[in-house]
Motif scaffolding. Structure first.
Motif, short mmCIF file in Angstrom:
data_model
loop_
_atom_site.label_atom_id
_atom_site.label_comp_id
_atom_site.label_asym_id
_atom_site.label_seq_id
_atom_site.Cartn_x
_atom_site.Cartn_y
_atom_site.Cartn_z
N HIS A 139 5.06 4.10 4.02
CA HIS A 139 6.17 4.91 4.55
C HIS A 139 6.23 4.91 6.08
N TYR A 140 5.11 4.68 6.74
CA TYR A 140 5.12 4.60 8.20
C TYR A 140 5.84 3.34 8.70
N HIS A 148 -7.25 4.57 6.91
CA HIS A 148 -6.84 3.70 5.81
C HIS A 148 -6.21 2.41 6.35
N VAL A 149 -5.42 2.51 7.39
CA VAL A 149 -4.83 1.31 8.00
C VAL A 149 -5.93 0.42 8.58
N ASP A 175 0.83 -1.19 0.00
CA ASP A 175 0.00 0.00 0.00
C ASP A 175 0.88 1.26 0.00
N ARG A 176 0.78 2.03 -1.06
CA ARG A 176 1.60 3.24 -1.19
C ARG A 176 1.23 4.33 -0.20
N GLN A 177 -0.01 4.40 0.19
CA GLN A 177 -0.45 5.49 1.07
C GLN A 177 0.18 5.42 2.45
N VAL A 178 0.32 4.23 3.01
CA VAL A 178 0.79 4.13 4.40
C VAL A 178 2.10 3.37 4.57
N LYS A 227 -6.70 10.47 8.21
CA LYS A 227 -6.93 9.79 6.93
C LYS A 227 -6.11 8.51 6.84
N ASP A 228 -4.83 8.58 7.20
CA ASP A 228 -3.98 7.40 7.13
C ASP A 228 -4.36 6.37 8.19
N ILE A 261 0.98 10.51 12.46
CA ILE A 261 -0.09 9.79 11.75
C ILE A 261 -1.34 10.66 11.74
N ASN A 262 -1.88 10.88 10.55
CA ASN A 262 -3.09 11.68 10.45
C ASN A 262 -4.32 10.78 10.42
#
Length: 110
Positions: free
Chosen positions: A25-26, A74-75, A20-23, A70-71, A67-68
């Protein structure tokens, strides 16, 4: 409500995150083995299983990650996808998510 099959669920969840590209990076600098074992233990304890979670607090783990909402949401969706993939019944999913929702304020930091 103890959910006994944490390992396949956690493995599916890790796979979801890894693709998943959105998260991603965490998690990209995380020790996946450590994360996996910690999440299995945490999920077991959170669902009133025979485990005791001895890892760091959710605040300690997530401080500085920024962490916002939205993310975070998404998780949660990725976790739901993993539960669907593992054919976990929706009533059980709802119970797991409701237990995890209590930790939201320890994870989202604006």
């Amino acid at each position: 409500m103890y959910y006994k099959d944490q390992q396949p669920l956690v493995d599916s969840f890790i796979y979801q995150i890894g693709n998943d590209r959105q998260v991603f990076h965490y998690f990209e600098h995380s020790n996946i083995t450590h994360f996996r074992q910690g999440f299995i233990s945490h999920l077991c304890a959170l669902t009133n299983g025979p485990c005791e979670y001895k890892g760091d607090s959710m605040v300690a783990i997530h401080t500085g990650m920024n962490i916002n909402e939205k993310d975070f949401n998404h998780v949660v969706d990725l976790l739901i996808n993993a539960m669907d993939e593992q054919s976990i019944p929706h009533p059980v999913q709802n119970k797991i998510i409701s237990k995890m929702a209590l930790l939201r304020s320890n994870i989202i930091k604006m």
